[in-house]
Design a protein around this motif. Structure first.
Motif, mmCIF file in Angstrom:
data_model
loop_
_atom_site.group_PDB
_atom_site.id
_atom_site.type_symbol
_atom_site.label_atom_id
_atom_site.label_comp_id
_atom_site.label_asym_id
_atom_site.label_seq_id
_atom_site.Cartn_x
_atom_site.Cartn_y
_atom_site.Cartn_z
ATOM 1 N N ARG A 1 0.852 -1.193 0.000
ATOM 2 C CA ARG A 1 0.000 0.000 0.000
ATOM 3 C C ARG A 1 0.885 1.239 0.000
ATOM 4 N NH1 ARG A 1 -3.633 -1.226 5.083
ATOM 5 N NH2 ARG A 1 -4.305 0.907 4.752
ATOM 6 N N ASP A 2 0.390 2.277 -0.650
ATOM 7 C CA ASP A 2 1.107 3.559 -0.655
ATOM 8 C C ASP A 2 0.818 4.302 0.641
ATOM 9 O OD1 ASP A 2 2.198 3.132 -3.157
ATOM 10 O OD2 ASP A 2 0.531 4.105 -4.198
ATOM 11 N N ALA A 3 1.818 5.087 1.085
ATOM 12 C CA ALA A 3 1.667 5.841 2.328
ATOM 13 C C ALA A 3 2.567 7.071 2.291
ATOM 14 C CB ALA A 3 2.031 4.962 3.524
ATOM 15 N N THR A 4 2.419 7.900 3.321
ATOM 16 C CA THR A 4 3.251 9.093 3.491
ATOM 17 C C THR A 4 3.880 9.039 4.879
ATOM 18 O OG1 THR A 4 1.757 10.371 2.089
ATOM 19 C CG2 THR A 4 3.257 11.621 3.495
ATOM 20 N N VAL A 5 5.176 9.324 4.952
ATOM 21 C CA VAL A 5 5.866 9.337 6.241
ATOM 22 C C VAL A 5 5.415 10.562 7.025
ATOM 23 C CG1 VAL A 5 8.106 9.457 7.394
ATOM 24 C CG2 VAL A 5 7.863 8.112 5.290
ATOM 25 N N VAL A 6 4.938 10.344 8.237
ATOM 26 C CA VAL A 6 4.469 11.425 9.107
ATOM 27 C C VAL A 6 5.562 11.812 10.103
ATOM 28 C CG1 VAL A 6 2.740 12.070 10.833
ATOM 29 C CG2 VAL A 6 2.082 10.655 8.884
ATOM 30 N N GLN A 7 6.291 10.812 10.605
ATOM 31 C CA GLN A 7 7.321 11.072 11.605
ATOM 32 C C GLN A 7 8.415 10.020 11.508
ATOM 33 O OE1 GLN A 7 5.953 10.640 15.657
ATOM 34 N NE2 GLN A 7 7.497 12.060 16.444
ATOM 35 N N ASP B 1 18.254 0.844 7.344
ATOM 36 C CA ASP B 1 19.015 0.560 6.124
ATOM 37 C C ASP B 1 18.677 1.528 4.994
ATOM 38 O OD1 ASP B 1 16.471 -0.415 5.738
ATOM 39 O OD2 ASP B 1 17.087 -2.447 5.230
ATOM 40 N N GLN B 2 17.686 2.379 5.207
ATOM 41 C CA GLN B 2 17.328 3.457 4.286
ATOM 42 C C GLN B 2 16.981 4.680 5.121
ATOM 43 O OE1 GLN B 2 14.316 2.616 1.274
ATOM 44 N NE2 GLN B 2 14.474 0.441 1.732
ATOM 45 N N ASP B 3 17.233 5.864 4.583
ATOM 46 C CA ASP B 3 16.843 7.089 5.274
ATOM 47 C C ASP B 3 15.479 7.548 4.770
ATOM 48 O OD1 ASP B 3 19.112 7.297 6.867
ATOM 49 O OD2 ASP B 3 20.229 8.326 5.298
ATOM 50 N N PHE B 4 14.664 8.075 5.670
ATOM 51 C CA PHE B 4 13.338 8.560 5.332
ATOM 52 C C PHE B 4 13.179 9.988 5.832
ATOM 53 C CE2 PHE B 4 12.896 3.973 5.595
ATOM 54 C CZ PHE B 4 12.226 3.680 4.424
ATOM 55 N N ARG C 1 6.133 3.078 0.197
ATOM 56 C CA ARG C 1 5.285 1.887 0.114
ATOM 57 C C ARG C 1 5.404 1.138 1.425
ATOM 58 N NH1 ARG C 1 6.376 0.743 -5.780
ATOM 59 N NH2 ARG C 1 4.608 1.814 -6.716
ATOM 60 N N VAL C 2 4.275 0.606 1.904
ATOM 61 C CA VAL C 2 4.261 -0.187 3.118
ATOM 62 C C VAL C 2 3.905 -1.615 2.731
ATOM 63 C CG1 VAL C 2 3.188 -0.527 5.377
ATOM 64 C CG2 VAL C 2 3.614 1.791 4.532
ATOM 65 N N TYR C 3 4.771 -2.531 3.090
ATOM 66 C CA TYR C 3 4.576 -3.952 2.826
ATOM 67 C C TYR C 3 4.141 -4.602 4.134
ATOM 68 C CZ TYR C 3 7.349 -3.018 -1.357
ATOM 69 O OH TYR C 3 7.824 -2.515 -2.540
ATOM 70 N N THR C 4 2.959 -5.246 4.130
ATOM 71 C CA THR C 4 2.454 -5.898 5.338
ATOM 72 C C THR C 4 2.109 -7.348 5.051
ATOM 73 O OG1 THR C 4 0.202 -5.151 4.881
ATOM 74 C CG2 THR C 4 1.520 -3.778 6.362
ATOM 75 N N ARG C 5 2.100 -8.136 6.115
ATOM 76 C CA ARG C 5 1.728 -9.548 6.032
ATOM 77 C C ARG C 5 0.608 -9.826 7.014
ATOM 78 N NH1 ARG C 5 7.398 -12.185 5.551
ATOM 79 N NH2 ARG C 5 7.609 -12.158 3.304
ATOM 80 N N SER C 6 -0.053 -10.938 6.812
ATOM 81 C CA SER C 6 -1.164 -11.313 7.686
ATOM 82 C C SER C 6 -0.699 -11.593 9.111
ATOM 83 C CB SER C 6 -1.891 -12.538 7.127
ATOM 84 O OG SER C 6 -0.983 -13.620 7.002
ATOM 85 N N ASP C 7 0.572 -11.889 9.317
ATOM 86 C CA ASP C 7 1.081 -12.145 10.672
ATOM 87 C C ASP C 7 1.390 -10.848 11.429
ATOM 88 O OD1 ASP C 7 3.455 -11.227 9.543
ATOM 89 O OD2 ASP C 7 4.584 -13.069 9.906
ATOM 90 N N GLY C 8 1.162 -9.688 10.777
ATOM 91 C CA GLY C 8 1.375 -8.403 11.427
ATOM 92 C C GLY C 8 2.713 -7.763 11.116
ATOM 93 N N SER C 9 3.626 -8.495 10.494
ATOM 94 C CA SER C 9 4.925 -7.894 10.166
ATOM 95 C C SER C 9 4.749 -6.870 9.049
ATOM 96 C CB SER C 9 5.941 -8.965 9.766
ATOM 97 O OG SER C 9 5.491 -9.698 8.644
ATOM 98 N N ALA C 10 5.575 -5.827 9.088
ATOM 99 C CA ALA C 10 5.467 -4.753 8.105
ATOM 100 C C ALA C 10 6.840 -4.166 7.830
ATOM 101 C CB ALA C 10 4.528 -3.665 8.608
ATOM 102 N N ARG C 11 6.956 -3.529 6.676
ATOM 103 C CA ARG C 11 8.210 -2.929 6.257
ATOM 104 C C ARG C 11 7.898 -1.702 5.398
ATOM 105 N NH1 ARG C 11 13.464 -2.575 6.830
ATOM 106 N NH2 ARG C 11 14.698 -2.498 4.956
ATOM 107 N N VAL C 12 8.646 -0.635 5.569
ATOM 108 C CA VAL C 12 8.493 0.567 4.766
ATOM 109 C C VAL C 12 9.644 0.635 3.777
ATOM 110 C CG1 VAL C 12 8.388 3.094 4.827
ATOM 111 C CG2 VAL C 12 7.391 1.770 6.692
ATOM 112 N N ALA C 13 9.344 0.991 2.529
ATOM 113 C CA ALA C 13 10.382 1.097 1.497
ATOM 114 C C ALA C 13 10.117 2.324 0.643
ATOM 115 C CB ALA C 13 10.405 -0.153 0.619
ATOM 116 N N LYS C 14 11.203 2.853 0.114
ATOM 117 C CA LYS C 14 11.079 4.003 -0.785
ATOM 118 C C LYS C 14 10.381 3.576 -2.062
ATOM 119 C CE LYS C 14 15.057 6.594 0.810
ATOM 120 N NZ LYS C 14 14.419 7.869 1.076
ATOM 121 N N LEU C 15 9.726 4.532 -2.710
ATOM 122 C CA LEU C 15 9.076 4.274 -4.006
ATOM 123 C C LEU C 15 10.116 4.030 -5.071
ATOM 124 C CD1 LEU C 15 6.147 6.845 -4.078
ATOM 125 C CD2 LEU C 15 6.035 4.390 -3.701
#
Length: 152
Positions: free
Chosen positions: A39-45, A128-131, A138-152
């Motif tokens: 899913r697409d997202a915007t970094v707030v903090q 491992d990346q600066d934000f 982009r936010v990558y999520t799984r059904s187990d609750g794990s998530a990861r944020v990555a640059k577009l």
């Protein structure tokens, strides 16, 4: 012996090149062939954080062995044995703590606002990346609750 020197330099060079030639993102075996919801997202903090280090038998036993080896040289007879035992315990404690400190990782605690829903997620991940605040990600999520944020 002199004829082997150039060959060993070439072998070391090839091994070094092979180790550094990896491109792209590296995934663990656990992550391979598992789906993510994207899913697409915007970094707030963005807040700097630390991921706790791990301790295993390596630090504990290694520190204990070194502590015993160093402290048993103190004194002679039964005093040497007692000093070795005390050194083993102190070394095990120090080795465990050293391993935890050495395996800590710098991390980011990211607050991201999901596009469309407006939902806000807090995700902690290795740095491992600066934000930057306001950055589209982009936010990558799984059904187990794990998530990861990555640059577009």
């Amino acid at each position: 012996m002199r004829a082997l020197w150039p060959v060993s330099v070439v072998i070391v060079g090839l091994l070094s090149a092979a180790c550094t030639s990896q491109r792209g993102t590296m995934y663990s075996r656990h992550d391979a062939q598992r789906s993510w919801t994207v899913r697409d997202a915007t970094v707030v903090q963005v807040v700097e954080a630390t991921i706790e280090g791990q301790s295993s038998v390596i630090g504990t036993y290694g520190g204990g062995y070194i502590g015993h080896s160093v402290f048993r040289t103190v004194g002679s007879g039964s005093g040497s044995s007692v000093a070795g035992a005390v050194g083993a315990v102190a070394g095990a404690v120090a080795g465990r703590q050293a391993e935890k400190s050495l395996t800590q990782k710098k991390a980011w605690e990211l607050l991201v606002e999901m596009s469309g829903s407006g939902e806000t997620l807090a995700i902690v991940q290795p740095a491992d990346q600066d934000f930057a605040e306001g950055e589209k990600v982009r936010v990558y999520t799984r059904s187990d609750g794990s998530a990861r944020v990555a640059k577009l």
